[in-house]
Design an enzyme around this catalytic site. Sequence first.
Site, PDB file in Angstrom:
ATOM      1  N   ARG A 133       0.848  -1.184   0.000  1.00 11.54           N
ATOM      2  CA  ARG A 133       0.000   0.000   0.000  1.00 11.54           C
ATOM      3  C   ARG A 133       0.890   1.242   0.000  1.00 11.54           C
ATOM      4  O   ARG A 133       1.937   1.272   0.655  1.00 11.54           O
ATOM      5  CB  ARG A 133      -0.918   0.019   1.226  1.00 11.54           C
ATOM      6  N   GLU A 153      -3.708   8.019  -4.767  1.00  9.38           N
ATOM      7  CA  GLU A 153      -4.102   7.334  -5.997  1.00  9.38           C
ATOM      8  C   GLU A 153      -5.501   7.795  -6.401  1.00  9.38           C
ATOM      9  O   GLU A 153      -6.350   7.963  -5.531  1.00  9.38           O
ATOM     10  CB  GLU A 153      -4.087   5.817  -5.794  1.00  9.38           C
ATOM     11  N   HIS A 212      -1.200   0.397  -9.559  1.00  8.45           N
ATOM     12  CA  HIS A 212      -1.882  -0.499  -8.611  1.00  8.45           C
ATOM     13  C   HIS A 212      -2.486  -1.684  -9.380  1.00  8.45           C
ATOM     14  O   HIS A 212      -3.642  -2.067  -9.188  1.00  8.45           O
ATOM     15  CB  HIS A 212      -2.970   0.244  -7.828  1.00  8.45           C
TER      16      HIS A 212
END
Length: 324
Positions: A234, A263, A282
Amino acid sequence: MPYRIVLGRPLHPAGAAVLAARADVETIEMFDPPAPALHAALANADGLVAWLERVDKTALAAAPRLRAVSRIGVGFDTVDIPACTERGIAVMVVNGTNDLSVAEHAMMLMLGVARRAVDSDAHIKQGGWWPKDGPRMVDLAGKTALVVGYGRIGSRVAAYARAFHMRVMVHDPLYHPARIASDGHIPARDFKKALTEADVVTLHCPLTPETRHLMDEAAFAALKPGAILVNTARGPIVKQEAVVAALQSGRLMGFGTDVLEIEPATPGNPLFSLPNVIISPHSAASTEEGTARMAEAAARNILAALDGAPDPAMMVNPEILQRR
């Protein structure tokens, strides 16, 4: 009355087929909806199949019928678990579906940084060939890797790193040192000390209050000079200002990351202008095969939860089963 299920993103056909096979299911398909649109869709929803949508107290307040949240992934930091548990809402994850894909992606980033794949490619496409001083590249063999987090993904990466003839240290307070040693790795209980030995640090821990900004200024100061950092966990586990400073000073050889603190990526992010930084959106789990596995598992999870028979092994909050 059919189950009304909101999809935060369109499902891979493997998952869509699971839902389509049920005559008692109605789906509302969205694509990364903004919070107001998501909350409106949840007003009459029984279930949510979530990607990275935030399921917080505001979202839950807008969803009086919600009984289950099924994540397409294994992380759950975007979901307010205590609030869901208080409401008796089952929170499901797709354990065992994406570890292979993410572990391969971590190795790709590790190799890409070690061999300066992206900036060498850009240099050639801009008309260059061999830079005057030559790019600094390193072998992985013989180097020390520090794997942070020894769950399904971290344990795979540790095995892959050993296959590359790396010395592997593992830091994870949840695993007994004997278990780590039995797999052929070196237990590293003292994180800061392990950083002084690591040529590569690869992050596979969940985002918690304890791991937020785990890689901060102090961590980079302790890190062996010239090391490589890889993050497929993360974004907020790495403090962006600290990693930028470490790259600019040369303390860090390079950074490969699938995640960012904010993000989607915002224009002008200082990481974009630095050499030997590789960023993916991601997407580490999103291979064709991985996406199919996750979608099918997420669809089965939401149906099982709505049918009143969720698999405890897939639940983040299995304690709610004791109330039934």
